[in-house]
Design an enzyme around this catalytic site. Structure first.
Site, PDB file in Angstrom:
ATOM      1  N   GLU A  45       0.844  -1.199   0.000  1.00 10.80           N
ATOM      2  CA  GLU A  45       0.000   0.000   0.000  1.00 10.80           C
ATOM      3  C   GLU A  45       0.875   1.242   0.000  1.00 10.80           C
ATOM      4  O   GLU A  45       1.910   1.276   0.647  1.00 10.80           O
ATOM      5  CB  GLU A  45      -0.882   0.021   1.256  1.00 10.80           C
ATOM      6  CG  GLU A  45      -1.945  -1.055   1.288  1.00 10.80           C
ATOM      7  CD  GLU A  45      -3.018  -0.850   0.244  1.00 10.80           C
ATOM      8  OE1 GLU A  45      -3.408   0.296   0.001  1.00 10.80           O
ATOM      9  OE2 GLU A  45      -3.459  -1.860  -0.338  1.00 10.80           O
ATOM     10  N   GLY A  46       0.442   2.266  -0.728  1.00 12.51           N
ATOM     11  CA  GLY A  46       1.164   3.534  -0.719  1.00 12.51           C
ATOM     12  C   GLY A  46       2.082   3.731  -1.908  1.00 12.51           C
ATOM     13  O   GLY A  46       2.720   4.763  -2.037  1.00 12.51           O
ATOM     14  N   CYS A  47       2.137   2.739  -2.788  1.00  7.73           N
ATOM     15  CA  CYS A  47       2.949   2.855  -3.988  1.00  7.73           C
ATOM     16  C   CYS A  47       2.035   3.143  -5.174  1.00  7.73           C
ATOM     17  O   CYS A  47       1.006   2.490  -5.330  1.00  7.73           O
ATOM     18  CB  CYS A  47       3.716   1.561  -4.256  1.00  7.73           C
ATOM     19  SG  CYS A  47       4.910   1.143  -2.986  1.00  7.73           S
ATOM     20  N   VAL A  48       2.398   4.112  -5.993  1.00  6.29           N
ATOM     21  CA  VAL A  48       1.619   4.409  -7.189  1.00  6.29           C
ATOM     22  C   VAL A  48       1.763   3.258  -8.179  1.00  6.29           C
ATOM     23  O   VAL A  48       0.784   2.787  -8.746  1.00  6.29           O
ATOM     24  CB  VAL A  48       2.071   5.747  -7.818  1.00  6.29           C
ATOM     25  CG1 VAL A  48       1.376   5.982  -9.139  1.00  6.29           C
ATOM     26  CG2 VAL A  48       1.795   6.892  -6.858  1.00  6.29           C
ATOM     27  N   SER A  49       2.997   2.782  -8.373  1.00  4.16           N
ATOM     28  CA  SER A  49       3.220   1.593  -9.193  1.00  4.16           C
ATOM     29  C   SER A  49       2.837   0.385  -8.360  1.00  4.16           C
ATOM     30  O   SER A  49       2.797   0.450  -7.133  1.00  4.16           O
ATOM     31  CB  SER A  49       4.701   1.471  -9.565  1.00  4.16           C
ATOM     32  OG  SER A  49       5.143   2.625 -10.216  1.00  4.16           O
TER      33      SER A  49
END
Length: 142
Positions: A45-49
């Site tokens: 969680e928290g990654c755009v990719s």
């Protein structure tokens, strides 16, 4: 590649184009990540990719965490490779003792990454450290 050797290599490269190429090459060298494990449950969680993370406890004395990870973005795969070098195969105490912010700065990444990639890097670090803290708590409870 040891972390210090990685820092030395990054410092040796004069421009960011070469450093980005090195990051991409590091990502290409990641161990194979099973397609069947690229699930929402394993996504950080928290990654755009998309970044997927697995961890296994290597039962020994002391226990160590082995991480596998992958991403669908080339630069992020390189960041994943750096984190695996910093954390995988280490004890919870060793993982928690790594000054990842210092490493990040010594590699010169702080100035070069977009805020979204930096946030994703921080999210990966938090997840890996969280797993180390959980293993440490579990080991101390025994």
């Amino acid at each position: 590649m040891e972390l210090q050797r990685l820092v030395d290599t990054f410092e040796f490269l004069d421009n960011w184009e070469d450093r980005y190429r090195l990051l991409i090459d590091l990502g290409k060298d990641l161990p194979e990540f099973p397609e069947s494990k690229k699930t929402e449950e394993n996504r950080v969680e928290g990654c755009v990719s998309n970044v997927w993370l697995l961890s296994d406890v290597n039962e020994g004395e002391p226990p160590r965490l082995d991480f596998k990870a992958d991403s669908d973005a080339f630069i992020v795969k390189g960041l994943v490779a750096i984190l695996l070098k910093a954390y995988s195969g280490r004890t919870p105490e060793e993982i928690l003792a790594v000054d990842i912010e210092d490493l990040f700065n010594r590699l010169g990444l702080a100035q070069q990454l977009t805020p979204n990639r930096r946030d994703g890097f921080v999210a990966m670090v938090k997840e890996m450290r969280s797993r180390a803290q959980a293993l440490r708590a579990e080991s101390h409870a025994k």
